[in-house]
Design a protein around this motif. Structure first.
Motif, PDB file in Angstrom:
ATOM      1  N   ASP A  92       0.875  -1.114  -0.004  1.00 54.44           N
ATOM      2  CA  ASP A  92       0.113  -0.070  -0.013  1.00 54.44           C
ATOM      3  C   ASP A  92       0.974   1.098   0.016  1.00 54.44           C
ATOM      4  OD1 ASP A  92      -2.754   1.280   0.423  1.00 54.44           O
ATOM      5  OD2 ASP A  92      -1.565   2.268   1.758  1.00 54.44           O
ATOM      6  N   TYR A  93       1.845   1.199   0.759  1.00 49.34           N
ATOM      7  CA  TYR A  93       2.666   2.752   1.076  1.00 49.34           C
ATOM      8  C   TYR A  93       3.258   2.975  -0.316  1.00 49.34           C
ATOM      9  CZ  TYR A  93       7.323   1.003   2.868  1.00 49.34           C
ATOM     10  OH  TYR A  93       8.453   0.279   3.103  1.00 49.34           O
ATOM     11  N   LEU A  94       3.895   1.831  -1.072  1.00 48.51           N
ATOM     12  CA  LEU A  94       4.635   2.115  -2.302  1.00 48.51           C
ATOM     13  C   LEU A  94       3.844   2.840  -3.253  1.00 48.51           C
ATOM     14  CD1 LEU A  94       7.193  -0.736  -2.540  1.00 48.51           C
ATOM     15  CD2 LEU A  94       7.495   1.429  -2.005  1.00 48.51           C
ATOM     16  N   LYS A  95       2.549   2.056  -3.426  1.00 46.70           N
ATOM     17  CA  LYS A  95       1.688   2.592  -4.472  1.00 46.70           C
ATOM     18  C   LYS A  95       1.071   4.004  -4.015  1.00 46.70           C
ATOM     19  CE  LYS A  95      -2.148   0.985  -7.431  1.00 46.70           C
ATOM     20  NZ  LYS A  95      -1.368   0.639  -8.625  1.00 46.70           N
ATOM     21  N   ARG A  96       0.744   3.895  -2.818  1.00 47.62           N
ATOM     22  CA  ARG A  96       0.146   5.245  -2.330  1.00 47.62           C
ATOM     23  C   ARG A  96       1.099   6.492  -2.559  1.00 47.62           C
ATOM     24  NH1 ARG A  96      -4.587   5.957  -0.140  1.00 47.62           N
ATOM     25  NH2 ARG A  96      -4.794   3.631  -0.130  1.00 47.62           N
ATOM     26  N   ALA A 108      11.203  -1.132  -7.466  1.00 46.47           N
ATOM     27  CA  ALA A 108      10.500   0.064  -7.193  1.00 46.47           C
ATOM     28  C   ALA A 108      10.581   0.431  -5.854  1.00 46.47           C
ATOM     29  CB  ALA A 108       8.866  -0.230  -7.287  1.00 46.47           C
ATOM     30  N   ARG A 109      10.544  -0.172  -4.908  1.00 43.72           N
ATOM     31  CA  ARG A 109      10.849   0.190  -3.453  1.00 43.72           C
ATOM     32  C   ARG A 109      12.187   0.563  -3.344  1.00 43.72           C
ATOM     33  NH1 ARG A 109      12.963  -2.290   1.361  1.00 43.72           N
ATOM     34  NH2 ARG A 109      11.992  -1.293   3.172  1.00 43.72           N
ATOM     35  N   MET A 110      13.358   0.183  -3.918  1.00 49.99           N
ATOM     36  CA  MET A 110      14.546   0.711  -3.815  1.00 49.99           C
ATOM     37  C   MET A 110      14.475   2.295  -4.446  1.00 49.99           C
ATOM     38  SD  MET A 110      17.872  -0.685  -5.535  1.00 49.99           S
ATOM     39  CE  MET A 110      17.730  -0.941  -7.087  1.00 49.99           C
ATOM     40  N   PHE A 111      13.935   2.324  -5.477  1.00 49.37           N
ATOM     41  CA  PHE A 111      13.974   3.654  -6.210  1.00 49.37           C
ATOM     42  C   PHE A 111      13.100   4.674  -5.495  1.00 49.37           C
ATOM     43  CE2 PHE A 111      14.678   1.413 -10.421  1.00 49.37           C
ATOM     44  CZ  PHE A 111      15.819   1.665 -10.714  1.00 49.37           C
ATOM     45  N   MET A 112      12.073   4.239  -4.893  1.00 47.25           N
ATOM     46  CA  MET A 112      11.356   5.146  -3.945  1.00 47.25           C
ATOM     47  C   MET A 112      12.027   5.671  -2.606  1.00 47.25           C
ATOM     48  SD  MET A 112       8.370   6.022  -5.022  1.00 47.25           S
ATOM     49  CE  MET A 112       7.308   6.480  -3.508  1.00 47.25           C
ATOM     50  N   TYR A 113      12.948   4.802  -2.175  1.00 46.17           N
ATOM     51  CA  TYR A 113      13.777   5.190  -1.130  1.00 46.17           C
ATOM     52  C   TYR A 113      14.677   6.150  -1.620  1.00 46.17           C
ATOM     53  CZ  TYR A 113      12.195   2.675   2.793  1.00 46.17           C
ATOM     54  OH  TYR A 113      11.374   2.036   3.930  1.00 46.17           O
ATOM     55  N   TRP A 114      15.407   5.815  -2.731  1.00 47.03           N
ATOM     56  CA  TRP A 114      16.446   7.107  -2.990  1.00 47.03           C
ATOM     57  C   TRP A 114      15.873   8.076  -3.590  1.00 47.03           C
ATOM     58  CZ3 TRP A 114      20.259   6.476  -0.197  1.00 47.03           C
ATOM     59  CH2 TRP A 114      20.919   5.449   0.137  1.00 47.03           C
ATOM     60  N   GLN A 115      14.659   7.975  -4.139  1.00 47.71           N
ATOM     61  CA  GLN A 115      14.310   9.182  -5.090  1.00 47.71           C
ATOM     62  C   GLN A 115      13.352   9.995  -3.989  1.00 47.71           C
ATOM     63  OE1 GLN A 115      13.004   7.560  -8.655  1.00 47.71           O
ATOM     64  NE2 GLN A 115      12.246   9.533  -9.585  1.00 47.71           N
ATOM     65  N   VAL A 116      12.625   9.124  -3.088  1.00 44.15           N
ATOM     66  CA  VAL A 116      11.531  10.107  -2.378  1.00 44.15           C
ATOM     67  C   VAL A 116      12.043  10.049  -0.896  1.00 44.15           C
ATOM     68  CG1 VAL A 116       9.230  10.032  -1.430  1.00 44.15           C
ATOM     69  CG2 VAL A 116       9.855   9.350  -3.912  1.00 44.15           C
ATOM     70  N   TYR A 117      12.032   8.708  -0.095  1.00 47.32           N
ATOM     71  CA  TYR A 117      12.141   8.905   1.143  1.00 47.32           C
ATOM     72  C   TYR A 117      13.585   9.130   1.753  1.00 47.32           C
ATOM     73  CZ  TYR A 117       8.366   5.615   0.442  1.00 47.32           C
ATOM     74  OH  TYR A 117       7.057   5.044  -0.170  1.00 47.32           O
ATOM     75  N   TYR A 118      14.603   9.042   0.911  1.00 44.39           N
ATOM     76  CA  TYR A 118      15.993   9.464   1.261  1.00 44.39           C
ATOM     77  C   TYR A 118      16.429  10.463   0.247  1.00 44.39           C
ATOM     78  CZ  TYR A 118      16.498   5.046   4.255  1.00 44.39           C
ATOM     79  OH  TYR A 118      16.359   4.241   5.182  1.00 44.39           O
ATOM     80  N   HIS A 119      15.470  11.255  -0.403  1.00 44.68           N
ATOM     81  CA  HIS A 119      15.794  12.217  -1.133  1.00 44.68           C
ATOM     82  C   HIS A 119      16.701  13.252  -0.276  1.00 44.68           C
ATOM     83  CE1 HIS A 119      15.395  16.237  -2.959  1.00 44.68           C
ATOM     84  NE2 HIS A 119      14.736  15.793  -4.089  1.00 44.68           N
ATOM     85  N   LYS A 120      17.584  13.754  -0.753  1.00 44.94           N
ATOM     86  CA  LYS A 120      18.706  14.644   0.107  1.00 44.94           C
ATOM     87  C   LYS A 120      17.850  15.844   0.958  1.00 44.94           C
ATOM     88  CE  LYS A 120      20.633  17.619  -3.559  1.00 44.94           C
ATOM     89  NZ  LYS A 120      21.014  18.819  -3.089  1.00 44.94           N
ATOM     90  N   THR A 121      16.925  16.339   0.270  1.00 45.87           N
ATOM     91  CA  THR A 121      15.985  17.155   1.298  1.00 45.87           C
ATOM     92  C   THR A 121      15.329  16.691   1.845  1.00 45.87           C
ATOM     93  OG1 THR A 121      16.320  18.591  -0.973  1.00 45.87           O
ATOM     94  CG2 THR A 121      14.898  19.758   0.783  1.00 45.87           C
TER      95      THR A 121
END
Length: 405
Positions: free
Chosen positions: A165-169, A214-227
């Motif tokens: 759910d959280y990835l898709k959401r 998808a989860r790996m990309f979401m971490y680096w692109q979203v959750y762990y985005h530098k800002t």
């Protein structure tokens, strides 16, 4: 009699059914309604303006996916009683009920390293007393104590309905399409092997690999985005600073419940701690930051103004730790620019690491047609899983934007 078997319209999954009355009763409870005021992704909306969705959204979505997964397993001949269905749906509905304001960022600051799962369990037990033991099976499943292991794996594992759910959401609300996984396809591939564990039909291997990437990309692109990493770090620093100032006898304006936690000494959680915690949400922290940006303490006011005005410190990202000389130079410039002597409080190195797929802890198993199980990363058909078993680390240096001009 009130009709409790409602249908909720969700932007991500469409219509969500509430098939059992007890689910509705939990959703209506103040503990659960609080999740409407807890953002799912902290301050991520400073980077992705659409990311304003809440833990309330997410919990309902995860409950819906649990229902879909159980229906799929029933169709494949897995016997699931109504009691078990109710238990699994209740467990996933309440899995985030212990989240504090701004989710993960402030867990340790407010409740002395109390993980949200500990608080969720505490609140579940309180609700269980209130509902005369109707949540007992759900609590067993949540803790992994239920005799059929796949229920706990659907709640918490490397391929659970929480992550689905959280990835898709989060992908939907941030607009980052790399995270848009096919939850229906993944759920349709779920199965239970003879040992009572959750497995994936072998033909679903590429859907699973797609989910992991998808989860790996979401971490680096979203959750762990530098800002994003910076904003989360600032929240922790703001509360840390506020607690320090309060301990020195400085009075800071705050809502009554936030004040309670600022003054609270380290100790085991009492009933009052828990009761007050359930009255705390993102609004308390936002209100405090709006007030504290006018504080006499330069560090506190600077950080709060950064967040409220979205004039965030500058960040540089690297795959290696930063040289001590580089950090020392930034501190020196900060002291000179602001005319202060504690510039090191405004310059920090933040570290983020990710292991996309853990081969040791609850590995994902594929179920072959002959009934044999294969570990995902050992399958002859895998294309990417073998590449996702290594940890990646990134370092982020933050310093005042003013000194880089």
């Amino acid at each position: 009699m009130q009709n409790k078997l409602k249908i909720i319209n969700d932007p991500v999954h469409g219509f969500i059914k509430i098939p059992h009355e007890i689910l509705f009763d939990i959703i209506e409870h103040p503990y659960f309604q609080r999740l409407r005021r807890i953002g799912q992704t902290g301050l991520l909306n400073l980077i992705f303006p659409g990311a304003t969705h809440t833990r309330f959204h997410h919990a309902l979505g995860a409950m819906h996916l649990m229902f879909t997964a159980l229906e799929t397993l029933k169709q494949k001949g897995v016997k699931i009683s109504e009691e078990e269905e109710k238990g699994a749906m209740l467990a996933i509905l309440m899995h985030d009920i212990g989240h504090g304001p701004f989710s993960h960022a402030l867990e340790s600051m407010l409740m002395d390293d109390w993980h949200h799962e500990n608080l969720s369990l505490l609140l579940m037990n309180k609700l269980n007393d209130e509902f005369q033991g109707q949540l007992s099976v759900a609590i067993e499943m949540f803790q992994g104590k239920y005799h059929r292991k796949f229920f706990n794996q659907l709640i918490s594992s490397q391929l659970d309905v929480d992550r689905l759910d959280y990835l898709k959401r989060d992908s939907f609300f941030t607009g980052v399409s790399e995270g848009n996984i096919n939850t229906q396809r993944i759920i349709s591939m779920m199965n239970v092997c003879e040992e009572g564990e959750l497995v994936i039909d072998a033909k679903g291997i590429y859907s699973i690999e797609n989910f992991l990437t998808a989860r790996m990309f979401m971490y680096w692109q979203v959750y762990y985005h530098k800002t994003s990493a910076l904003a989360e770090y600032l929240l922790v620093k703001i509360l840390e600073r506020a607690k320090l100032l309060v301990s020195q006898g400085i009075n800071l304006p705050a809502t009554e419940n936030l004040k309670y936690f600022l003054y609270r000494e380290k100790s085991a959680a009492t009933d009052e701690d828990i009761e007050r915690f359930t009255r705390l949400d993102d609004n308390d922290i936002i209100h405090a930051m709006k007030e504290w940006q006018h504080s006499d303490d330069f560090i506190l006011s600077y950080w709060c103004a950064c967040v409220i005005g979205r004039n965030l410190p500058k960040t540089i990202i690297s795959s290696h730790p930063f040289d001590k000389e580089v950090i020392a130079e930034k501190i020196k410039k900060t002291n000179e620019f602001f005319g202060i002597g504690n510039g090191e409080a405004l310059v920090h190195e933040i570290k983020r690491k990710l292991l996309p797929y853990n081969t040791e802890k609850q590995p994902i198993y594929l179920l072959q047609k002959n009934g044999k199980k294969t570990r995902l990363h050992e399958s002859e058909d895998q294309l990417l899983s073998g590449l996702m078993v290594h940890k990646t680390t990134r370092y982020i240096l933050m310093f005042p934007r003013d000194i880089s001009r």
